[in-house]
Scaffold this motif. Structure first.
Motif, short mmCIF file in Angstrom:
data_model
loop_
_atom_site.label_atom_id
_atom_site.label_comp_id
_atom_site.label_asym_id
_atom_site.label_seq_id
_atom_site.Cartn_x
_atom_site.Cartn_y
_atom_site.Cartn_z
N GLU A 94 33.29 32.52 55.27
CA GLU A 94 31.92 32.52 54.76
C GLU A 94 31.85 31.71 53.48
N ILE A 95 30.78 30.92 53.34
CA ILE A 95 30.54 30.12 52.15
C ILE A 95 29.21 30.56 51.55
N LEU A 96 29.23 30.89 50.27
CA LEU A 96 28.02 31.30 49.56
C LEU A 96 27.67 30.22 48.54
N VAL A 97 26.46 29.67 48.66
CA VAL A 97 25.98 28.64 47.74
C VAL A 97 24.73 29.17 47.05
N VAL A 98 24.77 29.19 45.72
CA VAL A 98 23.61 29.56 44.91
C VAL A 98 23.26 28.35 44.05
N SER A 99 22.00 27.86 44.18
CA SER A 99 21.67 26.59 43.53
C SER A 99 20.25 26.63 42.99
N ARG A 100 20.06 25.89 41.89
CA ARG A 100 18.73 25.70 41.32
C ARG A 100 18.56 24.23 41.01
N SER A 101 17.48 23.64 41.48
CA SER A 101 17.26 22.21 41.34
C SER A 101 16.83 21.85 39.92
N ALA A 102 17.28 20.68 39.47
CA ALA A 102 16.88 20.17 38.15
C ALA A 102 15.68 19.24 38.26
N ARG A 103 15.13 19.04 39.46
CA ARG A 103 14.05 18.06 39.62
C ARG A 103 12.70 18.59 39.15
N THR A 104 12.54 19.93 39.16
CA THR A 104 11.31 20.53 38.64
C THR A 104 11.68 21.68 37.72
N VAL B 145 15.59 29.74 42.46
CA VAL B 145 17.02 29.83 42.77
C VAL B 145 17.14 30.12 44.27
N VAL B 146 17.95 29.33 44.96
CA VAL B 146 18.08 29.45 46.41
C VAL B 146 19.51 29.86 46.75
N TYR C 53 23.69 30.83 59.67
CA TYR C 53 23.48 30.80 58.21
C TYR C 53 22.18 31.51 57.90
N SER C 54 22.05 31.91 56.62
CA SER C 54 20.81 32.54 56.15
C SER C 54 20.45 31.95 54.80
N VAL C 55 19.14 31.91 54.52
CA VAL C 55 18.64 31.37 53.26
C VAL C 55 17.66 32.38 52.69
N ARG C 56 17.75 32.59 51.36
CA ARG C 56 16.76 33.44 50.69
C ARG C 56 16.56 32.93 49.26
N THR C 57 15.45 33.34 48.68
CA THR C 57 15.12 32.95 47.31
C THR C 57 15.47 34.10 46.37
N LEU C 58 16.09 33.76 45.23
CA LEU C 58 16.51 34.75 44.24
C LEU C 58 15.67 34.57 42.98
N PRO C 59 15.61 35.59 42.14
CA PRO C 59 14.90 35.44 40.87
C PRO C 59 15.60 34.43 39.96
N VAL C 60 14.85 33.85 39.04
CA VAL C 60 15.40 32.84 38.14
C VAL C 60 16.56 33.39 37.34
N SER C 61 16.55 34.70 37.07
CA SER C 61 17.63 35.29 36.29
C SER C 61 18.99 35.17 36.99
N ALA C 62 18.98 34.95 38.31
CA ALA C 62 20.24 34.79 39.03
C ALA C 62 20.96 33.52 38.64
N ARG C 63 20.21 32.51 38.17
CA ARG C 63 20.80 31.27 37.67
C ARG C 63 19.78 30.62 36.73
N PRO C 64 19.86 30.91 35.44
CA PRO C 64 18.86 30.40 34.50
C PRO C 64 18.87 28.88 34.38
#
Length: 614
Positions: free
Chosen positions: A131-141, A146-147, A157-168
């Motif tokens: 299993e691979i877990l990727v947590v990412s937040r784009s710098a374009r906006t 946080v995805v 695979y599964s995709v969900r949105t996390l609160p900004v606090s998960a990756r400021p």
């Protein structure tokens, strides 16, 4: 005629390929990647490319925020402050095999700045984890969410949105939970070692944390040594030599700076201090944009450059899909040629300004230089007088040898040289052993350097012309023995002659070239196959088979005793023994019949001696 409407027929509709991810991972592990350890290189590479993309998007972003690597035995995690991914990016790039964000239109102009562009690197993580877990937040906006993307080895695979606090902050974190059988590659010590192995020259800072609570260790604390500033050229040379010794495990004879600004290549070539076996090529360490690509890249240098090992970092070389070799294209060919010129220039400088270094270099690598001189006129003119050759005056340079011998004779094989060396030396002939690789061709080019010197191939006629004939009375007295000797050796197509030559300790000289032996073998095969297809073919090539010559030395006491033998059988046996001894001294491979003759003649002489004593 009306064509059928295939669009209205569901059976004819286009289909989408179904991908068996487990089979694809197995394909990658057995055929694309050389080892599961590459998973860490791919993670580091993705992090570096993400940082590069962000710097292109936001030029003011400092380069200091780098890559953080964590491994405690339970997880392996790689975190960067790069450009990050949006939810659309996650669906587009992480869930589609072979599609890379580095090919996206918005950063297409930056593609040359990225290490990887094939879109399959993340799959290498399935070599060590399910299993691979990727947590990412784009710098374009500024308000990008946080995805989280969770990919599994079964292809789901599964995709969900996390609160900004998960990756400021923008960037990406990739977390692997290793399989039980992958501990060899995911233990903290091994992860740290792999990070240093692949990323020691990365331009972004990489730190490693093993979860023990201590400060993170820097993976790449020092820049590449050729990029450093040194107070003196001597200090730079010592630093480069120390780096070469650390990387390759030997103290270089010298180091050669490699700098090709056109392709962004920098590095060093370390000259090996010892002789390299003929034909053996060492691999070179090639980094692309700081990431180690290969430790065994033979293609970066020409074949003749086997006296160096290189470590280089390049910007414009293209890696293959596995990123473990270089793509063979015009750029690589141009780089290979340019690096070859750097090696030639180093040899020229050593020849012009450092004769001691040149002598040590040639002592170890004269074969490599000979192979280069055959095709390079500049190196030929510069170094041919310095190169060592085996001659009748011992191992010496052609320049020194030509001062003593205006006419230089060269043999076509090692066997011929060994047959004639002692006799030719005593006769004052200057002979060079041309049987070794490149030697005969190079000796024949000596007049290009020394026009007053002439070079000719040594043949039996030239040698026998320098042997003194015996007096007529002596030859008539020996006629009976010589006739018996010729009869005994006729089976070997060997003639017998009587001459005088030095050294007197040599009883006989066997002159028999390789070409002559081949021609006699061909003639014998033609006779044996007479009437058949091969016999007709060999017969069409038939020439008068050249004969070998056994030249007896009338100055030798043993030969003078043999010439006086009256007993026919003993005379025959002594002639066979002299032939066998001369064949052994020539150090060429013996034919079965010759080995049998040597054994028989020895036993016959022993039996004769025993009968005489009794």
């Amino acid at each position: 005629m009306t064509l059928p409407d295939t669009a209205s027929n569901p059976a004819d509709a286009d289909r989408t390929f179904q991908v068996d991810l487990r089979g694809l991972v197995d394909l990658l592990s057995h055929h694309l990647y050389s080892s599961p350890r590459v998973y860490l290189r791919e993670l580091l590479q993705n992090a570096v490319d993400a940082l590069t993309a962000r710097q292109g998007l936001e030029p003011g972003v400092p380069a200091a925020p780098g890559i953080r690597l964590y491994a405690d035995g339970a997880v392996v995690r790689v975190e960067d402050d790069g450009v990050g991914l949006t939810e659309a990016d996650v669906h587009t790039f992480l869930a589609t095999i072979g599609r890379s964000s580095k090919r996206a239109d918005q950063i297409a102009e930056q593609r040359a700045d990225f290490i990887g562009q094939f879109g399959i690197g993340l799959l290498s993580c399935f070599l060590v984890a399910d299993e691979i877990l990727v947590v990412s937040r784009s710098a374009r906006t500024s308000d990008a969410p946080v995805v989280e993307w969770r990919g599994r080895g079964d292809g789901s695979y599964s995709v969900r949105t996390l609160p900004v606090s998960a990756r400021p902050r923008p960037g990406t974190t990739v977390t692997l939970t290793p399989r039980a059988d992958a501990g060899e590659w995911t233990r903290p010590g091994q992860v740290h070692a792999l990070a240093r192995h692949f990323g020691s020259l990365l331009r972004h800072p990489v730190t490693f944390d093993d979860g023990s609570g201590g400060p993170g260790a820097r993976v790449n604390p020092e820049p590449a040594p050729w990029q450093g500033a040194y107070p003196t050229p001597g200090a730079r040379s010592r630093a480069l030599a120390a780096y070469g010794e650390t990387v390759f495990g030997f103290k270089p004879l010298d180091t050669i700076d490699l700098d090709l600004p056109a392709v962004g290549l920098k590095g060093i070539a370390c000259v090996l201090p010892e002789t390299v076996p003929t034909g053996r090529r060492h691999g070179h360490r090639v980094h692309v944009k700081g990431m180690l690509l290969s430790e065994q890249a033979e293609e970066i240098l020409p074949e003749w450059a086997f006296f160096v090992r290189c470590v280089v970092d390049a910007e414009s070389l293209r890696p293959t899909a596995s990123r473990e070799a270089l793509y063979e294209d015009d750029t690589l060919a141009a780089v290979r040629d340019a690096l070859a010129e750097r090696l030639r220039a180093w040899i020229a400088r050593a020849a012009a300004s450092d004769p001691d270094l040149l002598a040590r270099f040639l002592q170890a690598h004269h074969l490599a230089v000979k192979s280069l001189a055959v095709h390079d006129d500049e190196i030929l003119r510069m170094l041919l007088p310095w190169l060592p050759f085996e001659t009748t005056d011992g191992s010496t340079s052609l320049d020194e040898f030509a001062r003593t011998h205006r006419t230089v004779l060269v043999t076509s094989s090692v066997e011929e040289f060994r047959q004639v060396a002692a006799i030719a030396s005593a006769a004052g002939l200057g002979v060079v052993n041309g049987g070794y690789t490149y030697d005969r061709e190079l000796v024949h080019r000596l007049p290009e350097i020394r026009p007053e010197t002439s070079v000719a191939d040594l043949d039996p006629v030239t040698l026998t012309a320098h042997l003194d004939p015996v007096e007529r009375e002596t030859e008539l007295a020996a006629a009976s023995y010589l006739a018996r000797a010729r009869d005994a050796l006729a089976v070997f197509d060997c003639d017998v002659a009587l001459r005088t030559f030095q050294p007197a300790s040599a009883p006989a000289l066997l002159i028999d070239s390789r070409e002559a032996r081949h021609e006699r073998t061909r003639s014998q095969l033609a006779r044996e196959q007479e009437g058949g297809l091969w016999g007709d073919i060999l017969g069409a090539l038939r020439q008068e088979a050249p004969r070998a010559q056994l030249i007896l030395n009338q100055l030798n006491p043993l030969v003078r005793t043999a010439l006086a033998i009256d007993e026919p059988e003993l005379a025959r046996t002594s002639a066979e023994a002299l032939y066998g001894q001369a064949a052994l001294l020539s150090r060429r491979p013996l034919r079965p019949a010759e080995s049998s003759l040597i054994n028989r003649s020895f036993l016959d002489l022993l039996a004769h001696a025993l009968r005489k004593d009794s």
